[in-house]
Design a protein around this motif. Structure first.
Motif, PDB file in Angstrom:
ATOM      1  N   ARG A 164     -10.286  43.920 -54.509  1.00 30.85           N
ATOM      2  CA  ARG A 164     -10.603  43.661 -55.917  1.00 30.85           C
ATOM      3  C   ARG A 164      -9.342  43.401 -56.729  1.00 30.85           C
ATOM      4  O   ARG A 164      -9.368  42.626 -57.692  1.00 30.85           O
ATOM      5  CB  ARG A 164     -11.410  44.816 -56.511  1.00 30.85           C
ATOM      6  CG  ARG A 164     -12.851  44.874 -56.012  1.00 30.85           C
ATOM      7  CD  ARG A 164     -13.743  45.648 -56.970  1.00 30.85           C
ATOM      8  NE  ARG A 164     -13.317  47.031 -57.092  1.00 30.85           N
ATOM      9  CZ  ARG A 164     -13.764  48.014 -56.319  1.00 30.85           C
ATOM     10  NH1 ARG A 164     -14.639  47.760 -55.362  1.00 30.85           N
ATOM     11  NH2 ARG A 164     -13.338  49.242 -56.493  1.00 30.85           N
ATOM     12  N   ALA A 165      -8.224  44.021 -56.335  1.00 27.94           N
ATOM     13  CA  ALA A 165      -6.961  43.747 -57.027  1.00 27.94           C
ATOM     14  C   ALA A 165      -6.557  42.287 -56.827  1.00 27.94           C
ATOM     15  O   ALA A 165      -6.044  41.644 -57.754  1.00 27.94           O
ATOM     16  CB  ALA A 165      -5.870  44.681 -56.512  1.00 27.94           C
ATOM     17  N   PHE A 166      -6.776  41.752 -55.633  1.00 23.50           N
ATOM     18  CA  PHE A 166      -6.519  40.330 -55.394  1.00 23.50           C
ATOM     19  C   PHE A 166      -7.466  39.466 -56.226  1.00 23.50           C
ATOM     20  O   PHE A 166      -7.037  38.505 -56.871  1.00 23.50           O
ATOM     21  CB  PHE A 166      -6.693  39.994 -53.906  1.00 23.50           C
ATOM     22  CG  PHE A 166      -5.533  40.358 -53.043  1.00 23.50           C
ATOM     23  CD1 PHE A 166      -4.461  39.491 -52.880  1.00 23.50           C
ATOM     24  CD2 PHE A 166      -5.486  41.579 -52.389  1.00 23.50           C
ATOM     25  CE1 PHE A 166      -3.384  39.814 -52.081  1.00 23.50           C
ATOM     26  CE2 PHE A 166      -4.418  41.924 -51.586  1.00 23.50           C
ATOM     27  CZ  PHE A 166      -3.359  41.035 -51.427  1.00 23.50           C
ATOM     28  N   HIS A 167      -8.732  39.795 -56.201  1.00 18.76           N
ATOM     29  CA  HIS A 167      -9.733  38.960 -56.865  1.00 18.76           C
ATOM     30  C   HIS A 167      -9.550  38.947 -58.378  1.00 18.76           C
ATOM     31  O   HIS A 167      -9.809  37.924 -59.026  1.00 18.76           O
ATOM     32  CB  HIS A 167     -11.132  39.435 -56.487  1.00 18.76           C
ATOM     33  CG  HIS A 167     -11.425  39.297 -55.030  1.00 18.76           C
ATOM     34  ND1 HIS A 167     -12.531  39.875 -54.419  1.00 18.76           N
ATOM     35  CD2 HIS A 167     -10.755  38.646 -54.037  1.00 18.76           C
ATOM     36  CE1 HIS A 167     -12.525  39.580 -53.129  1.00 18.76           C
ATOM     37  NE2 HIS A 167     -11.452  38.851 -52.877  1.00 18.76           N
ATOM     38  N   ARG A 168      -9.102  40.066 -58.952  1.00 24.14           N
ATOM     39  CA  ARG A 168      -8.845  40.082 -60.398  1.00 24.14           C
ATOM     40  C   ARG A 168      -7.735  39.109 -60.774  1.00 24.14           C
ATOM     41  O   ARG A 168      -7.687  38.611 -61.900  1.00 24.14           O
ATOM     42  CB  ARG A 168      -8.477  41.488 -60.862  1.00 24.14           C
ATOM     43  CG  ARG A 168      -9.664  42.438 -61.000  1.00 24.14           C
ATOM     44  CD  ARG A 168      -9.280  43.680 -61.766  1.00 24.14           C
ATOM     45  NE  ARG A 168      -8.267  44.458 -61.082  1.00 24.14           N
ATOM     46  CZ  ARG A 168      -8.526  45.421 -60.207  1.00 24.14           C
ATOM     47  NH1 ARG A 168      -9.787  45.717 -59.913  1.00 24.14           N
ATOM     48  NH2 ARG A 168      -7.552  46.095 -59.632  1.00 24.14           N
ATOM     49  N   GLN A 222     -23.032  39.818 -53.794  1.00 23.18           N
ATOM     50  CA  GLN A 222     -22.255  38.996 -54.714  1.00 23.18           C
ATOM     51  C   GLN A 222     -21.069  39.757 -55.287  1.00 23.18           C
ATOM     52  O   GLN A 222     -20.211  39.173 -55.948  1.00 23.18           O
ATOM     53  CB  GLN A 222     -23.148  38.468 -55.830  1.00 23.18           C
ATOM     54  CG  GLN A 222     -24.230  37.525 -55.315  1.00 23.18           C
ATOM     55  CD  GLN A 222     -23.659  36.380 -54.477  1.00 23.18           C
ATOM     56  OE1 GLN A 222     -22.926  35.534 -54.978  1.00 23.18           O
ATOM     57  NE2 GLN A 222     -23.994  36.360 -53.175  1.00 23.18           N
ATOM     58  N   ALA A 223     -21.012  41.054 -55.049  1.00 23.52           N
ATOM     59  CA  ALA A 223     -19.863  41.869 -55.470  1.00 23.52           C
ATOM     60  C   ALA A 223     -19.557  42.863 -54.358  1.00 23.52           C
ATOM     61  O   ALA A 223     -20.462  43.490 -53.799  1.00 23.52           O
ATOM     62  CB  ALA A 223     -20.162  42.597 -56.783  1.00 23.52           C
ATOM     63  N   ILE A 224     -18.280  43.025 -54.039  1.00 24.29           N
ATOM     64  CA  ILE A 224     -17.882  43.956 -52.987  1.00 24.29           C
ATOM     65  C   ILE A 224     -18.299  45.375 -53.345  1.00 24.29           C
ATOM     66  O   ILE A 224     -18.668  46.170 -52.473  1.00 24.29           O
ATOM     67  CB  ILE A 224     -16.359  43.855 -52.752  1.00 24.29           C
ATOM     68  CG1 ILE A 224     -16.018  42.504 -52.115  1.00 24.29           C
ATOM     69  CG2 ILE A 224     -15.858  44.998 -51.888  1.00 24.29           C
ATOM     70  CD1 ILE A 224     -14.539  42.297 -51.855  1.00 24.29           C
ATOM     71  N   SER A 225     -18.264  45.709 -54.637  1.00 19.92           N
ATOM     72  CA  SER A 225     -18.627  47.066 -55.063  1.00 19.92           C
ATOM     73  C   SER A 225     -20.073  47.394 -54.697  1.00 19.92           C
ATOM     74  O   SER A 225     -20.406  48.561 -54.428  1.00 19.92           O
ATOM     75  CB  SER A 225     -18.416  47.216 -56.569  1.00 19.92           C
ATOM     76  OG  SER A 225     -19.152  46.236 -57.274  1.00 19.92           O
ATOM     77  N   GLU A 226     -20.954  46.399 -54.678  1.00 19.65           N
ATOM     78  CA  GLU A 226     -22.351  46.635 -54.297  1.00 19.65           C
ATOM     79  C   GLU A 226     -22.443  47.063 -52.836  1.00 19.65           C
ATOM     80  O   GLU A 226     -23.229  47.957 -52.485  1.00 19.65           O
ATOM     81  CB  GLU A 226     -23.176  45.371 -54.531  1.00 19.65           C
ATOM     82  CG  GLU A 226     -23.288  44.940 -55.983  1.00 19.65           C
ATOM     83  CD  GLU A 226     -24.046  43.639 -56.136  1.00 19.65           C
ATOM     84  OE1 GLU A 226     -24.541  43.120 -55.099  1.00 19.65           O
ATOM     85  OE2 GLU A 226     -24.153  43.132 -57.258  1.00 19.65           O
ATOM     86  N   PHE A 227     -21.656  46.424 -51.983  1.00 19.95           N
ATOM     87  CA  PHE A 227     -21.652  46.784 -50.561  1.00 19.95           C
ATOM     88  C   PHE A 227     -21.156  48.210 -50.376  1.00 19.95           C
ATOM     89  O   PHE A 227     -21.766  49.006 -49.645  1.00 19.95           O
ATOM     90  CB  PHE A 227     -20.771  45.796 -49.801  1.00 19.95           C
ATOM     91  CG  PHE A 227     -20.488  46.186 -48.375  1.00 19.95           C
ATOM     92  CD1 PHE A 227     -21.509  46.426 -47.479  1.00 19.95           C
ATOM     93  CD2 PHE A 227     -19.169  46.306 -47.925  1.00 19.95           C
ATOM     94  CE1 PHE A 227     -21.244  46.783 -46.163  1.00 19.95           C
ATOM     95  CE2 PHE A 227     -18.897  46.662 -46.619  1.00 19.95           C
ATOM     96  CZ  PHE A 227     -19.931  46.903 -45.733  1.00 19.95           C
ATOM     97  N   ILE A 228     -20.062  48.560 -51.034  1.00 24.74           N
ATOM     98  CA  ILE A 228     -19.509  49.908 -50.905  1.00 24.74           C
ATOM     99  C   ILE A 228     -20.510  50.941 -51.414  1.00 24.74           C
ATOM    100  O   ILE A 228     -20.689  52.013 -50.809  1.00 24.74           O
ATOM    101  CB  ILE A 228     -18.175  50.010 -51.681  1.00 24.74           C
ATOM    102  CG1 ILE A 228     -17.143  49.033 -51.089  1.00 24.74           C
ATOM    103  CG2 ILE A 228     -17.639  51.435 -51.640  1.00 24.74           C
ATOM    104  CD1 ILE A 228     -16.862  49.223 -49.615  1.00 24.74           C
ATOM    105  N   HIS A 229     -21.198  50.635 -52.496  1.00 23.56           N
ATOM    106  CA  HIS A 229     -22.218  51.556 -53.018  1.00 23.56           C
ATOM    107  C   HIS A 229     -23.329  51.765 -52.004  1.00 23.56           C
ATOM    108  O   HIS A 229     -23.778  52.894 -51.767  1.00 23.56           O
ATOM    109  CB  HIS A 229     -22.778  51.000 -54.333  1.00 23.56           C
ATOM    110  CG  HIS A 229     -23.828  51.872 -54.963  1.00 23.56           C
ATOM    111  ND1 HIS A 229     -25.176  51.772 -54.643  1.00 23.56           N
ATOM    112  CD2 HIS A 229     -23.723  52.881 -55.880  1.00 23.56           C
ATOM    113  CE1 HIS A 229     -25.850  52.668 -55.328  1.00 23.56           C
ATOM    114  NE2 HIS A 229     -25.005  53.355 -56.102  1.00 23.56           N
TER     115      HIS A 229
END
Length: 599
Positions: A388-392, A527-534
């Motif tokens: 996410r740091a890269f994507h930001r 569509q968001a990496i955070s959704e997968f981690i959740h």
């Protein structure tokens, strides 16, 4: 006003603004031509604004819009593309103006608020980016006339009455028109407020510029004066920019001096190298030579990476190599390896990064085999935060694999190796078409990248999903098949191999999350990496009672094979049936023939 860097974008700018017949000037204009790498990475910016004349603070709004755009745009991340940077800056300026409007006398009457139009032009590499809100205009000289490139946001009530349908400072959110187009040497762009283009026709403006092309300030003034002469009762503002030179397609000016550094000889342990003492070799491959080194001034340890001997004749490889430290200096995350903090000038090309004591995820998996779900969730979550740091920063890593993930002694995961990172802002600055290899490592590369399509955040998610699956099972979700993708038809043959049979400790809902993360089609992944981690830690209701997919969705190839087989047997059955009916009629026909013979 001229940009003077050789082999870089160079322009001449002419400007003029006057209050005309009004008591004050509500218009504002500005331009900024940076030097050095900022010229390549950010480009040249120009802007024109027209504050509404019914407001006592219209001039404040116009000046704020232009100044904030020109200053804040150059403060955005170098890695951001023009569209991202400009739209965020304009949106921020709009939010501030709208807040001031709500606190002012214009809270209930926008005609008295901090309201203004804004037209901005960014010239970067060989592309012009246009941003527009309101009824100021951007034109391009086209033969003996001007081509209008923006569309007025006005609502006309009658031939004599109109109002702005869109402007900065009215609402907290504003829709910004954006357009990009290729430019050529000699192109001329003209920016005007309505006090000018409502009173002077395009052909007259073009003719004035043509007669005074050697003095664009004079051309701008003459156009404004013509507007007043024709009866304009508004402020008059004109800004003209001519492109004198475009960047050399092969020049990587965004890298500054780094791209021109000589290539170093491979040092031996114990020797001094650029202020470091080489301690030992960490790795040596066809991609790079990596050493542990000690800073002779501070005694701190660092990792030095030198270009591969085998690839020193490849300019694209060297360009990517030179970018690695540039990228590392722009990412601020506990889960991304940092560049070594040392500002001494360099004599040759190498990359210096912080030394991290630990082991790679590849080594850990080799030692431990299948890993428990708890540690896997923790590692996957840390990788996700690094991504996410890269994507930001509008960057894609594109080479997430176990060998590029280091776990230090505290258990912190660090992402390494930036040789395949795609930087959106830099891609805009590179004007030459490059034949780039497929980024990353085949087993962890998303199928769309193997097919030659551009990567996305979902491509990095695919790699993370594969690694998570591998930590839990010791296998890859598609075996070796995913690495063999060469055509869209190959995608239909990919079969996800459930993690549950390989590791009974993996719940069904976690298996469903893994399957979604590594789906062959990007649109069907998270569509968001955070959704997968959740979903790795919280059962997703959509996975609780999974709908059994139709065969055509689960296995399209088998569906069509089965359908073809069914049609085949149907055809055979019909054929036999027709033969049977034909056989029944033969004796009758024979009997009739015999009767006719006897007769």
């Amino acid at each position: 006003m001229r940009g003077q860097m050789p082999s870089s974008l160079s322009v001449t700018i002419g400007q003029y603004s006057d209050k005309g017949r009004k008591a004050g000037n509500q218009d504002f204009l500005g331009a900024l031509v940076p030097d050095g790498s900022a010229l390549a990475l950010k480009g040249i910016a120009l802007a024109v604004a027209d504050g509404i004349s019914t407001s006592d603070v219209g001039h404040v709004a116009a000046e704020t819009a232009v100044k904030s755009f020109l200053s804040d745009y150059y403060c955005t991340a170098d890695s951001w593309p023009v569209k991202t940077a400009a739209e965020r800056v304009i949106s921020a300026a709009n939010a501030w103006l709208a807040a001031e409007t709500r606190r002012s006398a214009g809270a209930y009457d926008r005609d008295r608020g901090y309201v203004t139009t804004l037209s901005a032009l960014v010239l970067k590499a060989r592309t012009a980016h246009l941003f527009h809100v309101g009824d100021s205009r951007i034109h391009r000289l086209a033969g003996r006339s001007l081509e209008q490139l923006t569309q007025d946001h006005t609502v006309r009530l009658s031939s004599a009455q109109a109002y702005l349908g869109r402007a900065l400072g009215v609402e907290s959110h504003v829709e910004i028109d954006h357009r990009s187009l290729a430019v050529a040497r000699g192109d001329i762009f003209v920016m005007t407020t309505d006090g000018v283009h409502d009173a002077v026709d395009p052909a007259t403006m073009a003719a004035t510029i043509g007669r005074n092309c050697g003095d664009l300030d004079l051309a701008a003034r003459l156009i404004a004066e013509k507007a007043l002469e024709n009866g304009s009762n508004d402020n008059v503002t004109v800004q003209i920019v001519r492109i004198n030179a475009l960047p050399d397609p092969e020049a990587d000016d965004y890298m500054g001096s780094a791209s021109g550094l000589p290539l170093p000889a491979i040092p031996q342990p114990g020797v001094q190298f650029e202020g470091f003492r080489i301690c030992r070799t960490l790795s040596s491959s066809s991609r790079s030579h990596v050493f542990l080194a000690e800073d002779m001034e501070t005694g701190a340890l660092a990792v030095l990476k030198l270009p591969s001997i085998d690839m020193r004749d490849d300019p694209d490889y060297l360009r990517r190599f030179a970018m690695e430290e540039w990228i590392a200096r722009r990412i601020n995350s506990a889960h991304v390896a940092r560049a070594y903090a040392r500002e001494a000038p360099r004599q040759c090309l190498f990359v210096a990064q912080e030394f991290i004591e630990g082991e790679t995820l590849e080594a850990r998996m080799a030692d431990r085999g299948q890993m428990a779900l708890g540690p896997v969730r923790d590692i996957a979550g840390q990788i996700a935060r690094g991504l996410r740091a890269f994507h930001r920063m509008e960057m894609l890593h594109q080479d997430i694999r176990p060998a590029n993930l280091l776990i230090d002694r505290t258990g912190t995961v660090k992402i390494l190796d930036f040789g395949s990172v795609q930087v959106a802002g830099v891609d805009e600055a590179v004007t030459a078409a490059r034949d780039e290899p497929i980024p990353g490592t085949l087993q962890y590369t998303a199928p769309e990248c193997l097919l030659g399509h551009p990567g996305s955040e979902q491509s990095d998610l695919f790699s993370l999903g594969v690694i998570t699956y591998q930590m839990l099972t010791g296998h890859l979700p598609y075996g070796a098949d995913a690495a063999r993708i060469r055509s869209p038809r190959d995608l239909t043959r990919l079969r996800y191999r459930p993690a549950g049979p390989r590791n009974p400790a993996v719940p069904d809902w976690v298996d469903c999350a893994l399957e979604k993360a590594v789906h062959p089609e990007p649109a069907r992944r998270y569509q968001a990496i955070s959704e997968f981690i959740h979903d790795l830690s919280h059962p997703n209701p959509a996975f609780a009672r999974p709908r059994r997919l139709a065969l055509i969705e689960r296995n399209p190839l088998r569906f069509w094979q089965g359908l073809c087989l069914l049609l085949f047997f149907t055809a055979v059955a019909l054929l036999f049936a027709s033969h049977g009916r034909a056989g029944e009629f033969h004796p009758i026909e024979t009997t009739i023939a015999k009767e006719r013979t006897i007769a």
